[in-house]
Design a protein around this motif. Structure first.
Motif, PDB file in Angstrom:
ATOM      1  N   SER A   1      10.293  23.814 -66.491  1.00 13.21           N
ATOM      2  CA  SER A   1      11.422  23.809 -68.021  1.00 13.21           C
ATOM      3  C   SER A   1      10.284  23.217 -68.786  1.00 13.21           C
ATOM      4  CB  SER A   1      12.719  24.284 -67.328  1.00 13.21           C
ATOM      5  OG  SER A   1      12.639  22.830 -66.374  1.00 13.21           O
ATOM      6  N   PHE A   2       9.586  21.792 -68.350  1.00  8.19           N
ATOM      7  CA  PHE A   2       9.663  20.896 -69.587  1.00  8.19           C
ATOM      8  C   PHE A   2       8.213  21.008 -69.675  1.00  8.19           C
ATOM      9  CE2 PHE A   2      13.280  19.560 -68.801  1.00  8.19           C
ATOM     10  CZ  PHE A   2      13.541  18.405 -70.166  1.00  8.19           C
ATOM     11  N   LEU A   3       7.130  22.609 -68.870  1.00 10.42           N
ATOM     12  CA  LEU A   3       6.578  22.538 -70.119  1.00 10.42           C
ATOM     13  C   LEU A   3       5.711  23.758 -71.277  1.00 10.42           C
ATOM     14  CD1 LEU A   3       3.593  22.453 -67.885  1.00 10.42           C
ATOM     15  CD2 LEU A   3       3.857  24.658 -67.534  1.00 10.42           C
ATOM     16  N   GLN A   4       5.101  22.246 -71.650  1.00  9.21           N
ATOM     17  CA  GLN A   4       4.816  23.038 -73.208  1.00  9.21           C
ATOM     18  C   GLN A   4       3.407  24.207 -73.037  1.00  9.21           C
ATOM     19  OE1 GLN A   4       3.585  20.230 -75.925  1.00  9.21           O
ATOM     20  NE2 GLN A   4       3.592  18.554 -74.499  1.00  9.21           N
ATOM     21  N   ASN A   5       3.826  24.456 -74.339  1.00  5.34           N
ATOM     22  CA  ASN A   5       2.364  25.746 -74.531  1.00  5.34           C
ATOM     23  C   ASN A   5       1.326  24.838 -74.728  1.00  5.34           C
ATOM     24  OD1 ASN A   5       1.072  27.996 -75.621  1.00  5.34           O
ATOM     25  ND2 ASN A   5       2.468  28.952 -75.251  1.00  5.34           N
ATOM     26  N   PRO A   6       0.649  25.559 -73.649  1.00  3.76           N
ATOM     27  CA  PRO A   6      -0.983  23.940 -74.048  1.00  3.76           C
ATOM     28  C   PRO A   6      -1.978  25.279 -74.312  1.00  3.76           C
ATOM     29  CG  PRO A   6      -0.866  24.775 -71.612  1.00  3.76           C
ATOM     30  CD  PRO A   6       0.324  25.664 -72.698  1.00  3.76           C
ATOM     31  N   LEU A   7      -1.570  26.411 -75.249  1.00  9.04           N
ATOM     32  CA  LEU A   7      -2.926  27.250 -75.433  1.00  9.04           C
ATOM     33  C   LEU A   7      -3.734  27.090 -76.449  1.00  9.04           C
ATOM     34  CD1 LEU A   7      -0.668  31.062 -75.664  1.00  9.04           C
ATOM     35  CD2 LEU A   7      -2.368  29.853 -74.229  1.00  9.04           C
ATOM     36  N   SER A   8      -2.676  26.225 -77.765  1.00 10.21           N
ATOM     37  CA  SER A   8      -3.190  25.104 -78.658  1.00 10.21           C
ATOM     38  C   SER A   8      -4.374  24.270 -78.564  1.00 10.21           C
ATOM     39  CB  SER A   8      -2.082  25.113 -79.914  1.00 10.21           C
ATOM     40  OG  SER A   8      -2.927  24.755 -81.222  1.00 10.21           O
ATOM     41  N   MET A   9      -3.907  23.662 -77.529  1.00 16.57           N
ATOM     42  CA  MET A   9      -4.667  22.304 -76.942  1.00 16.57           C
ATOM     43  C   MET A   9      -6.075  22.833 -76.549  1.00 16.57           C
ATOM     44  SD  MET A   9      -2.399  19.471 -75.181  1.00 16.57           S
ATOM     45  CE  MET A   9      -3.449  18.214 -74.471  1.00 16.57           C
ATOM     46  N   ILE A  10      -5.342  23.547 -75.736  1.00 15.03           N
ATOM     47  CA  ILE A  10      -6.786  24.308 -74.601  1.00 15.03           C
ATOM     48  C   ILE A  10      -7.627  24.485 -75.353  1.00 15.03           C
ATOM     49  CG2 ILE A  10      -7.463  25.790 -72.467  1.00 15.03           C
ATOM     50  CD1 ILE A  10      -4.147  25.127 -71.170  1.00 15.03           C
ATOM     51  N   SER A  11      -7.382  25.694 -76.236  1.00 18.72           N
ATOM     52  CA  SER A  11      -8.112  26.329 -77.086  1.00 18.72           C
ATOM     53  C   SER A  11      -9.234  24.949 -78.363  1.00 18.72           C
ATOM     54  CB  SER A  11      -7.964  27.182 -78.098  1.00 18.72           C
ATOM     55  OG  SER A  11      -6.782  25.956 -79.197  1.00 18.72           O
ATOM     56  N   PHE A  12      -8.838  23.675 -78.300  1.00 17.03           N
ATOM     57  CA  PHE A  12      -9.328  23.138 -78.693  1.00 17.03           C
ATOM     58  C   PHE A  12     -10.345  22.475 -78.286  1.00 17.03           C
ATOM     59  CE2 PHE A  12      -5.715  21.435 -82.682  1.00 17.03           C
ATOM     60  CZ  PHE A  12      -5.928  22.786 -82.530  1.00 17.03           C
ATOM     61  N   GLY A  13      -9.855  22.005 -76.823  1.00 19.11           N
ATOM     62  CA  GLY A  13     -10.636  21.751 -75.925  1.00 19.11           C
ATOM     63  C   GLY A  13     -11.681  22.367 -75.776  1.00 19.11           C
ATOM     64  N   ILE A  14     -11.642  23.583 -75.274  1.00 10.38           N
ATOM     65  CA  ILE A  14     -12.790  24.633 -75.496  1.00 10.38           C
ATOM     66  C   ILE A  14     -13.235  24.542 -76.810  1.00 10.38           C
ATOM     67  CG2 ILE A  14     -13.497  26.998 -75.022  1.00 10.38           C
ATOM     68  CD1 ILE A  14     -10.931  27.690 -73.227  1.00 10.38           C
ATOM     69  N   TYR A  15     -13.107  24.565 -78.198  1.00  8.97           N
ATOM     70  CA  TYR A  15     -14.333  24.415 -78.604  1.00  8.97           C
ATOM     71  C   TYR A  15     -15.252  23.166 -78.760  1.00  8.97           C
ATOM     72  CZ  TYR A  15     -14.820  24.654 -83.869  1.00  8.97           C
ATOM     73  OH  TYR A  15     -15.712  24.288 -85.216  1.00  8.97           O
ATOM     74  N   LEU A  16     -14.024  22.189 -78.112  1.00 10.87           N
ATOM     75  CA  LEU A  16     -15.064  21.105 -77.919  1.00 10.87           C
ATOM     76  C   LEU A  16     -16.130  21.348 -76.787  1.00 10.87           C
ATOM     77  CD1 LEU A  16     -12.696  18.325 -78.823  1.00 10.87           C
ATOM     78  CD2 LEU A  16     -14.527  18.825 -80.466  1.00 10.87           C
ATOM     79  N   ALA A  17     -15.805  21.121 -75.653  1.00 14.06           N
ATOM     80  CA  ALA A  17     -16.527  21.823 -74.892  1.00 14.06           C
ATOM     81  C   ALA A  17     -17.934  22.447 -75.299  1.00 14.06           C
ATOM     82  CB  ALA A  17     -15.598  22.245 -73.645  1.00 14.06           C
ATOM     83  N   LEU A  18     -17.722  24.043 -75.735  1.00 11.27           N
ATOM     84  CA  LEU A  18     -18.624  24.586 -75.705  1.00 11.27           C
ATOM     85  C   LEU A  18     -19.575  24.268 -77.025  1.00 11.27           C
ATOM     86  CD1 LEU A  18     -16.503  28.351 -76.157  1.00 11.27           C
ATOM     87  CD2 LEU A  18     -19.270  27.654 -74.137  1.00 11.27           C
ATOM     88  N   LYS A  19     -19.166  23.925 -78.297  1.00  9.79           N
ATOM     89  CA  LYS A  19     -19.723  22.976 -79.055  1.00  9.79           C
ATOM     90  C   LYS A  19     -20.570  21.354 -78.085  1.00  9.79           C
ATOM     91  CE  LYS A  19     -19.351  24.579 -83.284  1.00  9.79           C
ATOM     92  NZ  LYS A  19     -19.120  24.228 -84.726  1.00  9.79           N
TER      93      LYS A  19
END
Lengths: 294, 340, 316
Positions: free
Chosen positions: C145-163
């Motif tokens: 119940s206290f889990l926030q939606n991480p999609l945005s943060m993860i996509s930022f991370g993937i962006y950085l990792a891929l770059k």
């Protein structure tokens, strides 16, 4: 000598004759021309599964869907102020066709396509294996969409400490195209809506769902039937959308937009308008159906 | 940049002269780590956070040494809240049980609030009845926040709470915030009326409630002791509603009114103005700035941080670490200037 | 565990008013600041790590493997782990699907950069670990119940990792249509090539067409809808009381799919879920169009700075 092991009937016995099967056509909605509303003809019938609280059968083209609703039934455990709502989807057949969805999302060059065909057989096996243990990708997407879209419509707080379960069974599906998922979602959602009404669960509103696509030349096509067109348009600027509506509050409760290329607000507005038009049409059809079967 | 200030207990002060006599015991402000030898002297009684091997006393947690007479204990820097009788805390109901509520207070084990330890609705102090047992969820339900006091401790260290005072009870009209519990400086009073029509409750367990200062007739109940409150209140009253009979004292009849179902209502006040709402958020961000820099939190620091935050017009900018550090620096400098 | 009724009511009133006040004072189009570093895992082709000030953290590792061509969709595998939650939870596979699909749809040059020869491709394994700030507050292993939606943060991370991903340089012949041979690589790490080439040279920038230049991994933005207001990057409190959630993709200067509705409420209570108006969607897309370029520019800065941990300021 007569056969003593058999109990012979009385002399005046008559052969068993079954009553003529009732004509299904009575529950079919009046056929409509696609030219009128742009929506394909579809067949619906509710209450066909007897051991659940509500059910609906829907047929459009060669796609057949059965949705059954179980609940509200009590659940054990901690006290919750509202019911839990879950959706499960099962694709009975044509796993192979649907597994296409992921791979054919992308536009390939011609030679790649050939290679892909070769590889398809492997893929079929893997999908099947996954399908056994857990939901496949398509089933997963469908379940989530339906759940998200129907959460606002059901008066869950009226059913504390209970659960409402929706099972969607896709019996046949013939769409060979990349948008089979979207079209499937549309009809599953509409079928679910009627099944929920059939179950007698209290609803804020019926959710009606429409599908539309925006073609290269910025025209909106409602309920595009992909089976005819094939994948000719892929690669061009095409936006496909599914949207679910609650008409009482005029709100979008579910939305999924797919496009190969970038989109802008204008295009989205157009394509959503198309969905809305279809959703209204579907809604009035469903209303008509419900009134006629009351 | 790291600023670590460790909140000291008041009773440490009296021991300072004793320290010099027993030199083998480390200084008060020194931080010890688990397994570190504290003393070989056997005169000390070993308290929490220590263990013994032979005659030697070791620390079992990372924290500061605390000496009360001959009792030696280590106060952990981090870790969960350890309830103590009389602590003013904030808890969240997580379960409604048999004649009791289970309350999360950020401690190792959940606290218990017995039905007998709350103000029963609908009248003066009375015995609890069977109907009360059945309507427990109407009073407090899962998720509800309450302002309470640790009444006693059980054998296993879990707490029993009570709200048998008009200043305790269900929380509304505000916003919740949680900070590391070691940052809350214990003081005589933990609820304050701040400027900008905002009040605050600093739970000893690190849970904080920031809310709109209750209107005139309720104000007394939340903070009859705070002198600032009564001053403020008289000002407001003079302007708004003039004199009200009985507003200066808590009478029995008022107690009756106050402890009606109203105290368990979930309804927030209507028309909480945007100004108050943004003040509440500003306080919240100010406290978060203090917590970011690991500065102990008390009323005066909150006020200073709030004033320092005024330099930044946009509330959103207060979430940036640079700004938060600037605010903390302002607070520390301000304290130096005042010599406190 | 959940919020109290009055808490939720207070938040809803604050967020639904004409001049909305977010619980952390942010503007409605302001993201939370992040602290990020890249290439910190020596065993990966590319890696990144992002932290929020509330303590939640995402760690991403990208590894590559040479595979025989099958389907393009097989070239990216994404695995998402959240705290110590079971990985067969519905929402985890949902999030995995959304992230993976957004990558597949918007991958650079339609996978041309992963192509080694006519037969061989690089396959990328994207491993995502999300550590939520709520893992401490969780009472049971299934309490989300206290889990926030991480999609945005993860996509930022993937962006950085891929770059920051570097792939070995192929030294064997790239055309093996007639003669089949196993690809061989230069084993010097310094001669590896970036998956997403950085356009440091101004000349190259001018020579190349814009479409090639702006190629970058997709970003996802989560929006929370409360009445007529939209809030980007909603915090856990905002997610709890939002009418509806919306995820919008952005890639190479354009809004791209997925554009989907999302259930942001993790605690299972449905009292605040209402759906959104059609206008909200259009507004959301406009908001992303305004904000996303700044975000990707900020992320690019982090990539340029290399190893150092950089704090990306909130966007105004």
């Amino acid at each position: 000598m007569s056969d003593r092991r058999r109990i012979t009937g009385p002399e005046s016995a008559l052969p068993l004759v079954f009553a003529p099967t009732p004509n299904n056509q009575s529950t079919t909605k009046s056929p409509q021309e696609k030219t009128n509303s742009g929506i394909r003809n579809f067949f619906i019938k509710t209450g066909i599964v007897s051991n659940c609280n509500g059910s609906c059968f829907l047929e459009v083209d060669n796609t057949t869907i059965i949705v059954s609703v179980y609940g509200a039934k009590p659940i054990r455990g901690s006290s919750v102020t509202s019911a839990s709502f879950s959706v499960m989807t099962k694709v009975s057949n044509n796993l192979e066709e649907l597994s296409n969805f992921t791979s054919s999302d992308l536009s390939h060059s011609k030679e790649e396509k050939e290679e892909q065909k070769l590889a398809k057989e492997d893929e079929y096996v893997t999908t099947n294996q996954i399908g056994k243990t857990q939901l496949s990708l398509v089933e997963q997407k469908l379940s989530t969409y339906i759940q998200t879209a129907f959460l606002p419509s059901i008066l869950l707080e009226k059913y504390p400490k209970s659960s409402i379960e929706v099972f969607i069974n896709i019996l046949t599906n013939d769409s060979h195209t990349n948008s089979s998922l979207l079209s499937l979602i549309t009809w599953c959602a509409n079928c679910t809506s009627l099944a929920l009404v059939d179950s007698g669960i209290e609803l804020k509103d019926m959710v009606s769902t429409g599908i539309a696509k925006l073609t290269d030349d910025q025209t909106v096509v409602i309920d595009p039937s992909y089976s005819n067109e094939g994948r000719k348009t892929v690669g061009g600027q095409e936006v496909r959308a599914v949207a679910s509506y609650m008409s009482v509050t005029d709100t979008v409760v579910g939305l999924m937009i797919e496009s190969e290329e970038g989109v802008n607000g204008e295009m989205i507005e157009k394509v959503i308008d198309g969905c809305n038009t279809m959703a209204r049409e579907i809604r009035s059809n469903m209303n008509g159906f419900l009134v006629s079967t009351m | 940049m790291e600023i670590i200030t460790i909140s000291k207990f008041n009773n440490n002060k009296g021991l300072n002269d004793e320290d010099e006599e027993m030199e083998d015991v480390s200084n008060n402000d020194q931080i010890v780590t688990p397994g570190e030898l504290i003393t070989e002297d056997t005169v000390w009684m070993r308290g929490h956070g220590t263990f013994a091997l032979g005659n030697k006393t070791y620390s079992s947690v990372a924290g500061t040494i605390l000496k009360v007479n001959k009792l030696l204990s280590v106060k952990p820097l981090k870790g969960r809240y350890t309830p103590e009788t009389g602590d003013h805390i904030i808890g969240r109901v997580i379960e409604v049980g048999n004649r009791r509520w289970k309350v999360d207070i950020g401690a190792r084990s959940d606290a218990v609030l017995l039905l007998g330890s709350v103000n029963l609705p609908g009248g003066i102090l009375r015995r609890k009845s069977d109907t009360d047992e059945l309507t427990m969820r109407n009073m407090l339900k899962e998720g509800d926040l309450l302002n309470c006091e640790v009444q006693s401790l059980f054998q296993d260290g879990s707490a029993s709470l009570h709200t048998r005072s008009l200043k305790y009870g269900k929380l509304k009209n505000g916003i919740f915030l949680s900070v590391p519990r070691s940052l809350i400086i214990r003081s005589k009073n933990h609820s304050f009326v701040l400027q900008g029509n905002v009040s605050i409750i600093l739970g000893v367990n690190g849970y904080i409630w920031i809310y709109k200062t209750p209107t005139v007739d309720n104000r007394l109940k939340t903070d009859s002791t705070a002198s600032t409150a009564s001053k403020l209140q008289s000002g407001v009253m003079g302007r708004q509603s003039g004199y009200q009979v009985g507003s200066g004292s808590v009478s029995l009849t008022r107690l009756e009114e106050e402890s009606s179902w109203e105290i368990y209502s979930d309804k927030n006040d209507e028309n909480i103005s945007d100004a108050i709402r943004s003040n509440i958020i500003r306080y919240r961000n100010a406290i978060q700035a203090l917590a970011h820099s690991q500065i102990g939190i008390n009323e005066s620091r909150i006020n200073m941080a709030y004033e320092a935050s005024m330099a930044y017009g946009s509330l959103g900018s207060l979430t940036e670490p640079e700004v938060m550090e600037n605010i903390s620096n302002d607070v520390l400098n301000g304290e130096k200037m005042r010599g406190s | 565990m959940s919020f109290s009724v009055s808490e939720k009511d207070y938040l809803y009133q604050s967020l639904s008013s004409k001049t909305p006040i977010r619980p952390d004072g942010r503007k409605s189009h302001q993201l939370r600041g992040i602290e990020a570093s890249i290439n910190f895992l020596p065993n990966s082709n590319g890696s990144s790590r992002i932290r929020l000030s509330d303590g939640s953290e995402v760690i991403i590792s990208i590894k590559s493997k040479v595979v025989k061509m099958s389907t393009l969709a097989d070239l990216i595998e994404l695995d998402l782990t959240i705290d110590n939650l079971r990985d067969d939870l519905t929402f985890i596979s949902d999030w995995t699907n959304i992230l993976r699909n957004s990558l597949l749809r918007n991958f650079a040059d339609k996978f041309e950069c992963l192509k080694l020869t006519t037969r061989y491709y690089f396959k990328l394994y994207v491993d995502v670990l999300f550590l939520s700030s709520s893992s401490n507050a969780r009472t049971t292993k299934t309490d989300t119940s206290f889990l926030q939606n991480p999609l945005s943060m993860i996509s930022f991370g993937i962006y950085l990792a891929l770059k920051s991903t570097r792939l070995p340089l192929l030294i064997s012949n790239s055309n093996d249509k007639d003669i089949e041979e196993l690809p061989t690589f230069n084993d010097d790490w310094s001669s590896t090539v970036l998956l997403y080439p950085q356009d440091e040279d101004e000349e190259i920038k001018e020579n190349n067409t814009t479409s090639q230049n702006s190629s970058s991994p997709p970003l996802l933005f989560v929006l929370s809808v409360v009445k007529n207001n939209l809030f980007i990057d909603p915090s856990i409190e905002e997610q709890e009381i939002s009418d509806c959630g919306l995820v919008i993709g952005w890639c190479s200067g354009k809004v791209v799919s997925p554009i989907e509705s999302l259930n942001l409420n993790q605690s299972g209570s449905s009292e605040y879920i209402k759906g959104m108006h059609g206008q909200n969607i259009i507004e959301g897309i406009k908001m992303i169009e305004n904000v996303a370029a700044t975000v990707s520019k900020g992320l690019d800065e982090i990539v340029k700075d290399g190893n150092n941990s950089v704090f990306m300021d909130s966007i105004f």
